[in-house]
Design an enzyme around this catalytic site. Structure first.
Site, PDB file in Angstrom:
ATOM      1  CB  CYS A 126      -0.934  -0.151   1.444  1.00 37.73           C
ATOM      2  SG  CYS A 126      -2.131  -0.940   0.956  1.00 37.73           S
ATOM      3  CG  HIS A 259      -3.255   3.166   1.980  1.00 34.79           C
ATOM      4  ND1 HIS A 259      -3.642   2.685   1.186  1.00 34.79           N
ATOM      5  CD2 HIS A 259      -3.340   2.234   3.084  1.00 34.79           C
ATOM      6  CE1 HIS A 259      -3.869   1.433   0.740  1.00 34.79           C
ATOM      7  NE2 HIS A 259      -3.648   1.480   2.506  1.00 34.79           N
ATOM      8  CG  ASN A 289      -6.702  -0.746   1.503  1.00 33.88           C
ATOM      9  OD1 ASN A 289      -5.753  -0.303   0.715  1.00 33.88           O
ATOM     10  ND2 ASN A 289      -6.249  -1.073   2.404  1.00 33.88           N
TER      11      ASN A 289
END
Ligand code: ACO
Length: 332
Positions: A126, A259, A289
């Site tokens: 990520c 993020h 996500n």
């Protein structure tokens, strides 16, 4: 060269952004229904309260990361007003590559119909986009590249265990891209990257392919609470560090684009940076996500909605498996 013969400073600057989401939008209610068919219980209330996620997009089986990267890249090139032939560097951040090799960046180059420029993948889960942006920035500043396409593209749905409700409700698929160009005006002001591999086990997909078989588990595993605790601390620290490098303070930040993993981690970071929550760009509600794609997807949404304007000071932050984290502070 300047008239005095000294080299003028060289920076990298974002020339354009783009993004792409696969068509299948799956709400929490849709997902709860699909999971219920396998006897797995979840609810819209639980997912929204713990994560802020309301929906995510899933790719169809025929769509690989490079297929999502292509339209995102084309949109970024169009926004930048440059042709793919002008690129001399393509970096794709992904943990869900199309195949073991060639890299997704090479496959994307082929789909863009160009050849010759450097192309490689960056794997930092990520944090991947912030890592890739930092590498591209350094290559442009050094003169190794002039125009770079930097992409985050993921099909995390491929590595989700839909029998594990603690992880499968959190992730989605998508791609975001930026075109970076060399500039005499500062664009990217400072970047910083970190990894601490003592924490590999809290977030991993510990499988591989050998002898024609999957060895180990091909599914994402996560200790959510351990990730949560680490994430909030490192995101504040790395943000303060890049602010200091650039001679700025938290009060100077116009937009925070962290993020997009969990609204509580994002709001916690914004509060630690004493930022008004309306300066926090949020897409986790609609995207879930999307790992390396989340930051460029959120940046593109913020640019196209007119919130992020030319000249704004923008803080991008990544955090994820590895354990990895990093930040980039830029004048958009
Ligand atoms: N639906 C309903 N109930 C659930 C679900 C679900 N989808 N998942 C877990 N539960 C239950 C658990 O079984 C547990 O039940 P119990 O109390 O009866 O045992 C209860 O909910 C609480 O579970 P916790 O795991 O303690 O829930 P928590 O409040 O920690 O929230 C979460 C879990 C959302 C994963 C949280 O820990 C988190 O957000 N962590 C950070 C994760 C993250 O951001 N990861 C990505 C960052 S890095 C990257 O992007 C790769």
């Amino acid at each position: 060269m300047s008239p005095t013969g000294t080299q003028s400073p060289r920076y990298s600057r974002i020339l354009g952004t783009g993004s792409f989401l696969p068509a299948d939008r799956v709400t929490n209610q849709d997902l709860a229904q699909r999971l219920a068919a396998d006897g797995i219980e979840t609810s819209d209330e639980w997912i929204v309260e713990r994560t802020g996620i309301r929906a995510r997009h899933f790719a169809v089986p025929e769509q690989a990361s490079s297929d999502l990267a292509l339209p995102a890249s084309q949109a970024a090139l169009e926004a930048a007003g440059i042709a793919a032939e002008e690129l001399d560097l393509i970096i794709v951040a992904t943990s869900t590559p199309d195949m073991v090799f060639p890299s997704t960046a090479c496959l994307l180059q082929k789909k863009l119909g160009v050849h010759g420029c450097a192309a490689f993948d960056v794997q930092a889960v990520c944090s991947g986009f912030v890592y890739a942006l930092s590498v591209a920035d350094a290559m442009i500043k050094s003169g190794a590249a002039n125009k770079a396409l930097v992409v985050g593209a993921e099909v995390f749905s491929r590595i989700l265990d839909f029998k594990d409700r603690t992880t499968c409700v959190l992730f989605g698929d998508g791609a975001g891209a930026v075109v970076l160009g060399a500039s005499a005006e500062p664009g990217i002001l400072a970047t910083e990257l970190h990894a601490d591999a003592r924490h590999t086990d809290i977030l991993c997909t510990p499988g591989t392919v050998a002898g024609g078989q999957v060895v180990g588990s091909p599914f994402l595993k996560m200790d959510g609470q351990a990730v949560f605790k680490l994430a909030v601390g490192v995101l504040e620290k790395v943000a303060r560090s890049v602010l200091e490098k650039a001679g700025k303070t938290d009060a100077d930040i116009d937009w925070l684009i962290p993020h997009q993993a969990n609204i509580r981690i994002m709001q916690g970071t914004a509060k630690k940076l004493k930022m008004d929550l309306n300066k926090l760009i949020v897409t986790v509600d609609e995207h879930g996500n999307t790992s390396a794609a989340s930051v460029p997807l959120a940046l593109d949404a913020a640019v196209r909605s007119g919130r992020v304007q030319r000249g704004d000071l923008v803080m991008l932050e990544g955090v994820g498996g590895g354990f990895t984290w990093g930040a980039a502070l830029l004048n958009y």
